[in-house]
Design a protein around this motif. Structure first.
Motif, PDB file in Angstrom:
ATOM      1  N   GLN A  40      -9.695  14.581  -7.240  1.00  0.00           N
ATOM      2  CA  GLN A  40     -10.064  13.738  -6.094  1.00  0.00           C
ATOM      3  C   GLN A  40      -8.922  12.772  -5.739  1.00  0.00           C
ATOM      4  O   GLN A  40      -8.765  12.408  -4.593  1.00  0.00           O
ATOM      5  CB  GLN A  40     -11.321  12.919  -6.409  1.00  0.00           C
ATOM      6  CG  GLN A  40     -12.581  13.758  -6.528  1.00  0.00           C
ATOM      7  CD  GLN A  40     -13.795  12.896  -6.809  1.00  0.00           C
ATOM      8  OE1 GLN A  40     -14.085  11.945  -6.098  1.00  0.00           O
ATOM      9  NE2 GLN A  40     -14.510  13.231  -7.878  1.00  0.00           N
ATOM     10  N   ASN A  41      -8.183  12.306  -6.738  1.00  0.00           N
ATOM     11  CA  ASN A  41      -7.077  11.366  -6.498  1.00  0.00           C
ATOM     12  C   ASN A  41      -5.848  11.846  -7.249  1.00  0.00           C
ATOM     13  O   ASN A  41      -5.951  12.393  -8.317  1.00  0.00           O
ATOM     14  CB  ASN A  41      -7.464   9.966  -6.982  1.00  0.00           C
ATOM     15  CG  ASN A  41      -8.337   9.236  -5.985  1.00  0.00           C
ATOM     16  OD1 ASN A  41      -7.858   8.709  -5.000  1.00  0.00           O
ATOM     17  ND2 ASN A  41      -9.640   9.222  -6.252  1.00  0.00           N
ATOM     18  N   SER A  58     -14.908   2.472  -7.761  1.00  0.00           N
ATOM     19  CA  SER A  58     -13.641   1.916  -7.301  1.00  0.00           C
ATOM     20  C   SER A  58     -12.785   1.633  -8.535  1.00  0.00           C
ATOM     21  O   SER A  58     -13.304   1.198  -9.566  1.00  0.00           O
ATOM     22  CB  SER A  58     -13.898   0.627  -6.519  1.00  0.00           C
ATOM     23  OG  SER A  58     -12.689   0.000  -6.173  1.00  0.00           O
ATOM     24  N   ILE A 107      -5.288  -3.472  -4.278  1.00  0.00           N
ATOM     25  CA  ILE A 107      -5.420  -2.181  -3.606  1.00  0.00           C
ATOM     26  C   ILE A 107      -6.123  -1.225  -4.556  1.00  0.00           C
ATOM     27  O   ILE A 107      -5.570  -0.810  -5.569  1.00  0.00           O
ATOM     28  CB  ILE A 107      -4.040  -1.635  -3.201  1.00  0.00           C
ATOM     29  CG1 ILE A 107      -3.394  -2.592  -2.200  1.00  0.00           C
ATOM     30  CG2 ILE A 107      -4.155  -0.232  -2.629  1.00  0.00           C
ATOM     31  CD1 ILE A 107      -1.958  -2.307  -1.915  1.00  0.00           C
ATOM     32  N   PHE A 108      -7.366  -0.930  -4.224  1.00  0.00           N
ATOM     33  CA  PHE A 108      -8.164  -0.061  -5.084  1.00  0.00           C
ATOM     34  C   PHE A 108      -8.335   1.318  -4.460  1.00  0.00           C
ATOM     35  O   PHE A 108      -8.332   1.481  -3.243  1.00  0.00           O
ATOM     36  CB  PHE A 108      -9.548  -0.677  -5.320  1.00  0.00           C
ATOM     37  CG  PHE A 108      -9.547  -1.818  -6.293  1.00  0.00           C
ATOM     38  CD1 PHE A 108      -9.713  -1.586  -7.648  1.00  0.00           C
ATOM     39  CD2 PHE A 108      -9.381  -3.130  -5.872  1.00  0.00           C
ATOM     40  CE1 PHE A 108      -9.711  -2.630  -8.565  1.00  0.00           C
ATOM     41  CE2 PHE A 108      -9.367  -4.180  -6.767  1.00  0.00           C
ATOM     42  CZ  PHE A 108      -9.547  -3.931  -8.114  1.00  0.00           C
ATOM     43  N   LYS A 109      -8.512   2.294  -5.331  1.00  0.00           N
ATOM     44  CA  LYS A 109      -8.849   3.652  -4.922  1.00  0.00           C
ATOM     45  C   LYS A 109     -10.327   3.862  -5.242  1.00  0.00           C
ATOM     46  O   LYS A 109     -10.952   3.035  -5.902  1.00  0.00           O
ATOM     47  CB  LYS A 109      -7.981   4.659  -5.687  1.00  0.00           C
ATOM     48  CG  LYS A 109      -6.478   4.404  -5.591  1.00  0.00           C
ATOM     49  CD  LYS A 109      -5.727   5.337  -6.508  1.00  0.00           C
ATOM     50  CE  LYS A 109      -4.231   5.121  -6.425  1.00  0.00           C
ATOM     51  NZ  LYS A 109      -3.813   3.792  -6.938  1.00  0.00           N
ATOM     52  N   ASP A 110     -10.892   4.974  -4.773  1.00  0.00           N
ATOM     53  CA  ASP A 110     -12.267   5.276  -5.154  1.00  0.00           C
ATOM     54  C   ASP A 110     -12.466   6.780  -5.305  1.00  0.00           C
ATOM     55  O   ASP A 110     -11.684   7.584  -4.801  1.00  0.00           O
ATOM     56  CB  ASP A 110     -13.281   4.687  -4.161  1.00  0.00           C
ATOM     57  CG  ASP A 110     -13.072   5.172  -2.739  1.00  0.00           C
ATOM     58  OD1 ASP A 110     -13.128   6.395  -2.520  1.00  0.00           O
ATOM     59  OD2 ASP A 110     -12.885   4.340  -1.837  1.00  0.00           O
ATOM     60  N   LEU A 111     -13.523   7.128  -6.040  1.00  0.00           N
ATOM     61  CA  LEU A 111     -13.886   8.530  -6.242  1.00  0.00           C
ATOM     62  C   LEU A 111     -15.361   8.609  -6.601  1.00  0.00           C
ATOM     63  O   LEU A 111     -16.021   7.592  -6.829  1.00  0.00           O
ATOM     64  CB  LEU A 111     -13.017   9.181  -7.318  1.00  0.00           C
ATOM     65  CG  LEU A 111     -12.890   8.524  -8.700  1.00  0.00           C
ATOM     66  CD1 LEU A 111     -14.153   8.599  -9.530  1.00  0.00           C
ATOM     67  CD2 LEU A 111     -11.750   9.192  -9.477  1.00  0.00           C
ATOM     68  N   ASP A 168       2.240   1.924  -3.324  1.00  0.00           N
ATOM     69  CA  ASP A 168       1.235   2.071  -4.381  1.00  0.00           C
ATOM     70  C   ASP A 168       1.371   0.984  -5.442  1.00  0.00           C
ATOM     71  O   ASP A 168       1.278   1.250  -6.647  1.00  0.00           O
ATOM     72  CB  ASP A 168       1.337   3.461  -5.025  1.00  0.00           C
ATOM     73  CG  ASP A 168       0.057   3.856  -5.750  1.00  0.00           C
ATOM     74  OD1 ASP A 168      -1.009   3.330  -5.391  1.00  0.00           O
ATOM     75  OD2 ASP A 168       0.120   4.685  -6.677  1.00  0.00           O
ATOM     76  N   MET A 186       0.830  -1.207   0.000  1.00  0.00           N
ATOM     77  CA  MET A 186       0.000   0.000   0.000  1.00  0.00           C
ATOM     78  C   MET A 186       0.862   1.255   0.000  1.00  0.00           C
ATOM     79  O   MET A 186       0.601   2.209  -0.732  1.00  0.00           O
ATOM     80  CB  MET A 186      -0.939   0.002   1.212  1.00  0.00           C
ATOM     81  CG  MET A 186      -2.098  -0.974   1.135  1.00  0.00           C
ATOM     82  SD  MET A 186      -3.229  -0.827   2.532  1.00  0.00           S
ATOM     83  CE  MET A 186      -3.875   0.833   2.306  1.00  0.00           C
ATOM     84  N   GLU A 195      -6.087   2.260 -10.843  1.00  0.00           N
ATOM     85  CA  GLU A 195      -5.165   3.376 -11.015  1.00  0.00           C
ATOM     86  C   GLU A 195      -5.598   4.215 -12.214  1.00  0.00           C
ATOM     87  O   GLU A 195      -6.481   3.833 -12.980  1.00  0.00           O
ATOM     88  CB  GLU A 195      -3.741   2.865 -11.243  1.00  0.00           C
ATOM     89  CG  GLU A 195      -3.578   2.061 -12.524  1.00  0.00           C
ATOM     90  CD  GLU A 195      -2.156   1.587 -12.757  1.00  0.00           C
ATOM     91  OE1 GLU A 195      -1.235   2.087 -12.096  1.00  0.00           O
ATOM     92  OE2 GLU A 195      -1.961   0.722 -13.627  1.00  0.00           O
ATOM     93  N   TRP A 196      -4.958   5.378 -12.361  1.00  0.00           N
ATOM     94  CA  TRP A 196      -5.160   6.214 -13.535  1.00  0.00           C
ATOM     95  C   TRP A 196      -4.222   5.737 -14.643  1.00  0.00           C
ATOM     96  O   TRP A 196      -3.060   5.419 -14.395  1.00  0.00           O
ATOM     97  CB  TRP A 196      -4.841   7.675 -13.213  1.00  0.00           C
ATOM     98  CG  TRP A 196      -5.870   8.364 -12.384  1.00  0.00           C
ATOM     99  CD1 TRP A 196      -5.844   8.549 -11.024  1.00  0.00           C
ATOM    100  CD2 TRP A 196      -7.081   8.974 -12.849  1.00  0.00           C
ATOM    101  NE1 TRP A 196      -6.967   9.222 -10.630  1.00  0.00           N
ATOM    102  CE2 TRP A 196      -7.746   9.506 -11.731  1.00  0.00           C
ATOM    103  CE3 TRP A 196      -7.668   9.112 -14.108  1.00  0.00           C
ATOM    104  CZ2 TRP A 196      -8.960  10.165 -11.815  1.00  0.00           C
ATOM    105  CZ3 TRP A 196      -8.879   9.768 -14.213  1.00  0.00           C
ATOM    106  CH2 TRP A 196      -9.519  10.294 -13.071  1.00  0.00           C
TER     107      TRP A 196
END
Length: 314
Positions: free
Chosen positions: A313-314, A283, A196-200, A169, A166, A286-287
């Protein structure tokens, strides 16, 4: 070559990290899953979908340079680094090459490493019935690590590895039962993965249909000039059939002929545009370099002002 390509053992997604001394954890390398087949004279590289990729990775076509076995089937992940981190987009530059000249150029621009984590066959014997720990012992004996070939390391402290992943990344971890045999064309809880996910929060600016039902949402975020930028589409996640029915009905009252996005979405030809008023929680992994979401997944509809969905946001 007598080998028939097989479908490799796949891990199952998990939210909870298991415990027990029989489990070990490994970094989930963000690359291309690849099996290497060597019968003593010929080498083939086959991905998990059964597609040959021998042309794309000539560095790995001489296993005698890094493996002492006379015949072998290895399982691992081919990765490419970008600023010290595995990059899915860099490895795709190699994997998508289809001509020898293109591969030659790609080799110079994108060095690769084969991260080996399993062995299925060695010197005329199948090893799939052995435990993972026994198969790893064989790998330790026959593989000579180099810049282009590495053995994936085990980590006994699963939680600690997850925290390190984490912090850096990375994509996630894989947790494996050390007592497990190798299950060809299988998937069960003896192998687990935790990504490992991100969210927005994103605005829905368009939809696509299948059989008169909305099946995908085109997502966007606003910039500081109040322009809506397309960031990807998603048709998977936690929405129920009732949710999809609801959004299908809602679309009828908010359809518009004008595209709300300032940039053109990849599915523009089949899209129905809508007024950007519906907001969803998304969710994603990555970008991408193209400023879209990789592996977006819709978690829920939310009551939020669409104008609050900003690009930063991220």
């Amino acid at each position: 070559m007598d080998f028939v390509p097989i479908t490799p053992f796949e891990p199952i997604s998990t939210e909870e990290l298991p415990s027990g001394s029989h489990f070990t954890s490994q970094i989930k390398w963000d690359g291309v899953r690849m099996l290497l087949y060597f019968d003593g004279s010929t080498t083939k590289l086959i991905n998990r979908r059964g597609n040959e990729r021998t042309l794309q990775y000539p560095e790995l076509t001489h296993p005698q340079d890094f493996c002492s076995a006379n015949s072998v089937i290895l399982d691992g992940e081919i990765i490419a680094l970008d600023q010290g981190k595995p990059s899915f987009y860099e490895i795709m530059r190699r994997d998508s090459a289809r001509k020898t000249s293109t591969v030659t150029n790609a080799m110079r621009q994108v060095p690769i490493t084969y991260m080996i984590f399993d062995i299925l066959y060695c010197d005329r014997d199948w090893l799939t019935h052995l435990s993972l720990s026994e198969r790893q012992a064989v790998l330790q004996k026959i593989i000579k690590p180099s810049q282009q070939v590495q053995l994936v390391a085990n980590h006994s402290d699963i939680e600690a590895l997850f925290q390190v992943v984490m912090q850096h990344d990375l994509e996630g971890i894989v947790i494996k039962d050390l007592n497990s045999p190798y299950l060809i064309n299988g998937k069960d809880k003896r192998w687990l993965k935790k990504k490992i996910f991100k969210d927005l929060f994103a605005v829905v600016g368009g939809v696509t249909y299948r059989d008169k039902m909305v099946n995908s949402l085109l997502l966007g975020l606003y910039d500081d000039q109040n322009q809506l930028w397309y960031i990807g589409h998603a048709g998977t996640g936690k929405l129920t059939m009732k949710d999809w029915q609801h959004v299908t009905e809602k679309v009828q009252s908010i359809r518009t002929n004008e595209r709300p996005f300032i940039n053109e979405p990849e599915r523009a030809k089949e899209a129905i545009w809508i007024e950007p008023s519906v907001v969803v929680k998304v969710s994603f992994l990555e970008w991408t370099p193209n400023k879209t979401l990789r592996h977006p997944s819709i978690q829920s509809f939310v009551q939020l002002d669409a104008k609050e969905c900003f690009l930063n946001q991220n």
